[in-house]
Scaffold this active site. Structure first.
Site, PDB file in Angstrom:
ATOM      1  N   ASP A  78     113.020  24.303  41.469  1.00 43.65           N
ATOM      2  CA  ASP A  78     111.702  23.828  41.045  1.00 43.65           C
ATOM      3  C   ASP A  78     111.400  22.539  41.787  1.00 43.65           C
ATOM      4  OD1 ASP A  78     112.305  21.404  38.965  1.00 43.65           O
ATOM      5  OD2 ASP A  78     113.752  23.023  38.632  1.00 43.65           O
ATOM      6  N   ASP A 167     105.829  23.258  30.787  1.00 41.39           N
ATOM      7  CA  ASP A 167     106.939  22.308  30.787  1.00 41.39           C
ATOM      8  C   ASP A 167     106.708  21.326  29.644  1.00 41.39           C
ATOM      9  OD1 ASP A 167     108.815  20.334  31.233  1.00 41.39           O
ATOM     10  OD2 ASP A 167     108.219  19.924  33.311  1.00 41.39           O
ATOM     11  N   GLU A 169     108.645  18.725  27.257  1.00 41.39           N
ATOM     12  CA  GLU A 169     109.897  17.976  27.167  1.00 41.39           C
ATOM     13  C   GLU A 169     109.601  16.515  26.852  1.00 41.39           C
ATOM     14  OE1 GLU A 169     111.687  16.881  31.039  1.00 41.39           O
ATOM     15  OE2 GLU A 169     110.348  18.410  31.911  1.00 41.39           O
TER      16      GLU A 169
END
Length: 279
Positions: A78, A167, A169
């Site tokens: 990534d 994503d 987090e």
């Protein structure tokens, strides 16, 4: 010493004292600004738009060794603007077969290296997709899903395009759960995934770390039946998974791998990567 004039009291202060007071006032000002509590810690608040996948893993979960062997797994990477121009032929020749590229963040940022990274990975033969770095404290899940789809986060059934990734987090700009309750965070995620599915016909992958998921969603189990899991853990084994998922689809296992840093394993052979791309 006070001087009395016309019934009022004034004081003579030296220029040095006045300058010192102004300096103290200036130093105190940042403590009133958003994110100041974070900035007063061990590191400064990074610039908006610079967040990248897995940025908080080592600080919060630490890191161990690199997992041994690959079993039936497929290597991937990534990337974001953090990596700049990526040497895709080098990665391909090393065995990397899939990639995810950061497309957007919040509703205020688009990856400035997106074309080189997204097109470059495709040109060498990789199956690739894009991810969105969520900032639930800035705008709604729906608004961010729309921003993502409108700026590189779409999907097509061509066998080479993976579904988009949420994503979600640790917050690099402030409180780790973005100031939301666990119920509020679950609602935000639901808003994002529902909007993404409505726009693309695909359920987005959810990238997260188990410890963050427990802290910020209360270990909510309601996404495991629909959203593939990409779990972050820098250690020899994948460890405990978030509630609702009995297996992971992808595992980010290090941020210090060759060429680009972030390396991942797809839980299956290359034909399974193609299957995910095809929906």
């Amino acid at each position: 010493m006070p001087v009395h004039r016309s019934g009022t009291t004034t004081s003579r202060r030296s220029p040095r004292i006045l300058a010192a007071g102004a300096l103290l006032a200036a130093l105190a000002l940042p403590l009133t600004l958003p994110g100041a509590a974070y900035a007063a810690g061990t590191e400064a608040v990074p610039e908006r738009g610079t967040a990248r996948m897995g940025q908080g893993v080592i600080a919060h979960d630490g890191q161990g060794g690199v997992p041994a062997g690959r079993a039936v797994q497929t290597e991937g990477v990534d990337v974001s603007s953090h990596q700049g121009d990526v040497a895709w032929p080098t990665l391909w020749n090393s065995g990397v077969k899939w990639a995810y590229v950061k497309a957007t963040e919040g509703t205020y940022y688009k990856n400035t290296y997106f074309t080189q990274q997204y097109t470059g990975s495709y040109d060498v033969g990789m199956i690739r997709g894009t991810y969105h770095f969520a900032t639930p404290d800035t705008t709604s899940g729906a608004a961010q899903a729309n921003h993502f789809v409108d700026n590189g986060g779409g999907w097509s059934r061509d066998g080479r395009t993976l579904p988009g990734v949420l994503d979600i987090e640790w917050n690099p700009y402030g409180a780790q759960c973005y100031g939301k309750t666990q119920a509020g965070m679950v609602a935000w995620i639901r808003d994002f995934v529902n909007t993404y599915r409505a726009r693309t016909g695909r359920d987005p992958v959810i990238y997260t770390a188990t410890s963050w998921w427990k802290d910020c969603t209360g270990n909510n189990a309601s996404f495991g039946a629909t959203n593939p899991l990409w779990v972050a853990r820098y250690n020899t084994t994948v460890g405990e998974l978030p509630a609702g998922w009995s297996f992971y689809t992808m595992w980010q296992y290090t941020s210090s791998g060759p060429t680009v840093g972030d390396h991942n394993r797809f839980n299956g052979a290359l034909d399974r990567v193609v299957a995910l791309a095809n929906g």
